[in-house]
Design a protein around this motif. Structure first.
Motif, PDB file in Angstrom:
ATOM      1  N   MET A   1     -77.290  14.342 -15.548  1.00 50.25           N
ATOM      2  CA  MET A   1     -76.569  13.831 -14.374  1.00 50.25           C
ATOM      3  C   MET A   1     -76.410  14.960 -13.344  1.00 50.25           C
ATOM      4  SD  MET A   1     -72.686  12.270 -14.170  1.00 50.25           S
ATOM      5  CE  MET A   1     -72.889  10.601 -14.696  1.00 50.25           C
ATOM      6  N   GLU A   2     -76.720  14.660 -12.110  1.00 52.84           N
ATOM      7  CA  GLU A   2     -76.608  15.645 -11.019  1.00 52.84           C
ATOM      8  C   GLU A   2     -75.137  16.021 -10.800  1.00 52.84           C
ATOM      9  OE1 GLU A   2     -79.049  16.282  -8.388  1.00 52.84           O
ATOM     10  OE2 GLU A   2     -80.689  15.184  -9.377  1.00 52.84           O
ATOM     11  N   SER A   3     -74.921  17.278 -10.393  1.00 49.21           N
ATOM     12  CA  SER A   3     -73.521  17.695 -10.224  1.00 49.21           C
ATOM     13  C   SER A   3     -72.829  16.941  -9.082  1.00 49.21           C
ATOM     14  CB  SER A   3     -73.427  19.206 -10.048  1.00 49.21           C
ATOM     15  OG  SER A   3     -73.776  19.557  -8.754  1.00 49.21           O
ATOM     16  N   VAL A   4     -73.590  16.506  -8.106  1.00 50.14           N
ATOM     17  CA  VAL A   4     -72.967  15.736  -7.012  1.00 50.14           C
ATOM     18  C   VAL A   4     -72.452  14.387  -7.546  1.00 50.14           C
ATOM     19  CG1 VAL A   4     -75.363  15.602  -6.141  1.00 50.14           C
ATOM     20  CG2 VAL A   4     -73.594  14.366  -4.955  1.00 50.14           C
ATOM     21  N   GLN A   5     -73.195  13.838  -8.496  1.00 53.56           N
ATOM     22  CA  GLN A   5     -72.782  12.567  -9.116  1.00 53.56           C
ATOM     23  C   GLN A   5     -71.523  12.777  -9.983  1.00 53.56           C
ATOM     24  OE1 GLN A   5     -73.363   9.688  -8.443  1.00 53.56           O
ATOM     25  NE2 GLN A   5     -74.151   8.386 -10.061  1.00 53.56           N
ATOM     26  N   VAL A   6     -71.491  13.907 -10.714  1.00 50.41           N
ATOM     27  CA  VAL A   6     -70.315  14.233 -11.536  1.00 50.41           C
ATOM     28  C   VAL A   6     -69.094  14.319 -10.628  1.00 50.41           C
ATOM     29  CG1 VAL A   6     -69.243  16.031 -12.969  1.00 50.41           C
ATOM     30  CG2 VAL A   6     -71.647  15.434 -13.320  1.00 50.41           C
ATOM     31  N   LYS A   7     -69.244  15.019  -9.503  1.00 49.61           N
ATOM     32  CA  LYS A   7     -68.118  15.191  -8.565  1.00 49.61           C
ATOM     33  C   LYS A   7     -67.678  13.858  -7.985  1.00 49.61           C
ATOM     34  CE  LYS A   7     -68.471  19.980  -7.321  1.00 49.61           C
ATOM     35  NZ  LYS A   7     -69.448  20.907  -6.789  1.00 49.61           N
ATOM     36  N   LYS A   8     -68.641  13.036  -7.628  1.00 50.34           N
ATOM     37  CA  LYS A   8     -68.335  11.743  -7.029  1.00 50.34           C
ATOM     38  C   LYS A   8     -67.530  10.871  -8.015  1.00 50.34           C
ATOM     39  CE  LYS A   8     -70.738   7.647  -5.874  1.00 50.34           C
ATOM     40  NZ  LYS A   8     -72.021   6.997  -6.052  1.00 50.34           N
ATOM     41  N   LEU A   9     -67.963  10.851  -9.265  1.00 53.68           N
ATOM     42  CA  LEU A   9     -67.274  10.007 -10.253  1.00 53.68           C
ATOM     43  C   LEU A   9     -65.910  10.588 -10.639  1.00 53.68           C
ATOM     44  CD1 LEU A   9     -70.386   8.914 -12.351  1.00 53.68           C
ATOM     45  CD2 LEU A   9     -69.065   7.525 -10.754  1.00 53.68           C
ATOM     46  N   ALA A  10     -65.814  11.929 -10.658  1.00 55.73           N
ATOM     47  CA  ALA A  10     -64.509  12.556 -10.935  1.00 55.73           C
ATOM     48  C   ALA A  10     -63.528  12.200  -9.814  1.00 55.73           C
ATOM     49  CB  ALA A  10     -64.662  14.063 -11.082  1.00 55.73           C
ATOM     50  N   ASN A  11     -64.009  12.238  -8.574  1.00 53.35           N
ATOM     51  CA  ASN A  11     -63.149  11.877  -7.438  1.00 53.35           C
ATOM     52  C   ASN A  11     -62.726  10.413  -7.495  1.00 53.35           C
ATOM     53  OD1 ASN A  11     -63.275  14.408  -6.366  1.00 53.35           O
ATOM     54  ND2 ASN A  11     -64.869  13.935  -4.859  1.00 53.35           N
ATOM     55  N   TYR A  12     -63.649   9.579  -7.917  1.00 49.96           N
ATOM     56  CA  TYR A  12     -63.389   8.129  -8.032  1.00 49.96           C
ATOM     57  C   TYR A  12     -62.188   7.878  -8.953  1.00 49.96           C
ATOM     58  CZ  TYR A  12     -64.575   3.266  -9.415  1.00 49.96           C
ATOM     59  OH  TYR A  12     -64.566   1.925  -9.686  1.00 49.96           O
ATOM     60  N   VAL A  13     -62.204   8.533 -10.112  1.00 50.43           N
ATOM     61  CA  VAL A  13     -61.119   8.356 -11.089  1.00 50.43           C
ATOM     62  C   VAL A  13     -59.841   9.059 -10.613  1.00 50.43           C
ATOM     63  CG1 VAL A  13     -60.439   8.752 -13.481  1.00 50.43           C
ATOM     64  CG2 VAL A  13     -62.787   8.146 -12.967  1.00 50.43           C
ATOM     65  N   HIS A  14     -60.028  10.254 -10.053  1.00 54.85           N
ATOM     66  CA  HIS A  14     -58.889  11.061  -9.603  1.00 54.85           C
ATOM     67  C   HIS A  14     -58.100  10.344  -8.500  1.00 54.85           C
ATOM     68  CE1 HIS A  14     -57.445  15.222  -7.998  1.00 54.85           C
ATOM     69  NE2 HIS A  14     -56.529  14.635  -8.714  1.00 54.85           N
ATOM     70  N   GLN A  15     -58.810   9.776  -7.532  1.00 52.75           N
ATOM     71  CA  GLN A  15     -58.148   9.045  -6.433  1.00 52.75           C
ATOM     72  C   GLN A  15     -57.326   7.882  -6.976  1.00 52.75           C
ATOM     73  OE1 GLN A  15     -58.437  11.437  -3.953  1.00 52.75           O
ATOM     74  NE2 GLN A  15     -57.441   9.667  -3.007  1.00 52.75           N
ATOM     75  N   ALA A  16     -57.893   7.164  -7.930  1.00 55.27           N
ATOM     76  CA  ALA A  16     -57.185   6.008  -8.508  1.00 55.27           C
ATOM     77  C   ALA A  16     -55.901   6.472  -9.190  1.00 55.27           C
ATOM     78  CB  ALA A  16     -58.084   5.292  -9.506  1.00 55.27           C
ATOM     79  N   GLU A  17     -55.990   7.594  -9.900  1.00 57.53           N
ATOM     80  CA  GLU A  17     -54.803   8.128 -10.585  1.00 57.53           C
ATOM     81  C   GLU A  17     -53.741   8.512  -9.558  1.00 57.53           C
ATOM     82  OE1 GLU A  17     -55.487  11.642 -13.017  1.00 57.53           O
ATOM     83  OE2 GLU A  17     -53.346  11.838 -13.438  1.00 57.53           O
ATOM     84  N   LYS A  18     -54.166   9.179  -8.485  1.00 53.59           N
ATOM     85  CA  LYS A  18     -53.190   9.613  -7.471  1.00 53.59           C
ATOM     86  C   LYS A  18     -52.563   8.451  -6.729  1.00 53.59           C
ATOM     87  CE  LYS A  18     -55.552  12.931  -5.290  1.00 53.59           C
ATOM     88  NZ  LYS A  18     -55.748  14.129  -4.442  1.00 53.59           N
TER      89      LYS A  18
END
Ligand code: OOG
Ligand code: MG
Length: 262
Positions: free
Chosen positions: A1-18
């Motif tokens: 998995m590309e690191s840009v994809q890792v970042k995008k999905l981490a942000n996706y989950v992180h935003q929902a948590e916040k």
């Protein structure tokens, strides 16, 4: 998995948590082939995001440690995540439902080690030898996914639903107890909602710490001394609602309570 994809999905989950809102699980259509290894990369990125915001890891937590839950998820390995300082709940405190999406509680046994645990073949005896003390704990889980519906990689990426943790202050020496036969019961507003025993956690809660060491070893990491470790729910997770007074009894380990406001 590309690191840009890792970042995008981490942000996706992180935003929902916040923002305390639910999201569709990653494996629905964003990334259907998400593997367990990739999911841990997303979790690591999520942790970096949180640390960049000034939050600090308090300790690790284990999840999916019961036979029933492993069977339900069709897996035979537990998972791990991390509890942050922002998640800590104090004894007798009130928690507000508005700080969560759809919270559930799990009674757990906590461990504090006196020495780091590093290795792939750690025995229950070694865990107990290196344990400073054990304590009663309640974990609040709050999946960011709709209806708590997820696959194993999804929940790993979501830091194993970590949202709250109450670490009890009463310390016990685990060598003078049989943690596998220790019973726990949850009462909400005086009504018993669930009970279980330490054996529900991989046969013995110390085994959960050993399995955590094994998983972290693969990443070149140790289970650190002096951090509270949550070993996994001893009962099914129970939904909490505004107006609830939660009381959990852990036999010889003591008891914990808190109340829930809107
Ligand atoms: C995943 C977290 C499970 C436990 O103790 O089993 C967990 C979930 O069920 O949302 O923390
Ligand atoms: Mg848990």
């Amino acid at each position: 998995m590309e690191s840009v994809q890792v970042k995008k999905l981490a942000n996706y989950v992180h935003q929902a948590e916040k923002e305390k809102r639910v999201i569709t699980k990653i494996t629905s259509d964003l990334y259907p082939t998400l593997s367990i290894e990739e999911a841990y990369l997303i979790q690591e990125q999520l942790i970096t995001n949180k640390e960049n915001e000034g939050l600090k890891i308090i300790g690790p937590k284990m999840g999916i440690t019961s036979k029933a839950k492993m069977k339900q998820m069709n897996v035979d390995n537990p998972i791990y995540g991390f509890v942050f300082d922002s998640m800590v709940i104090e004894e007798e405190e009130q928690i507000s439902l508005s700080d969560y999406i759809h919270p559930k509680i799990e009674p757990e046994i906590g461990f504090i080690l006196k020495e780091d645990l590093y290795g792939k073949d750690i025995s229950i005896e070694e865990v107990l030898r290196k344990t400073k003390y054990v304590f009663p704990a309640i974990e609040v889980i709050d999946s960011r996914y709709e209806n708590f519906n997820f696959t194993l990689p999804d929940v790993i990426a979501d830091n194993t639903s970590a949202a709250g943790a109450l670490f009890g202050y009463k310390m016990s020496d685990p060598t003078s107890l049989s943690l596998d036969v220790l019973g726990v019961s949850i009462k909400i507003n005086g009504e018993t909602k669930a009970f279980g025993t330490g054996a529900a956690v991989l046969g013995h809660p110390a085994e959960s710490v050993a399995r955590l060491a094994q998983m972290l070893y693969k990443k070149g990491k140790a289970v650190k001394a002096n951090q509270p470790i949550l070993t996994g729910g001893m009962t099914e997770a129970i939904r909490i609602n505004a107006g609830d007074f939660v009381h959990v009894d852990y036999g010889q380990l003591g008891h914990l309570s808190f109340s829930v406001t809107p």
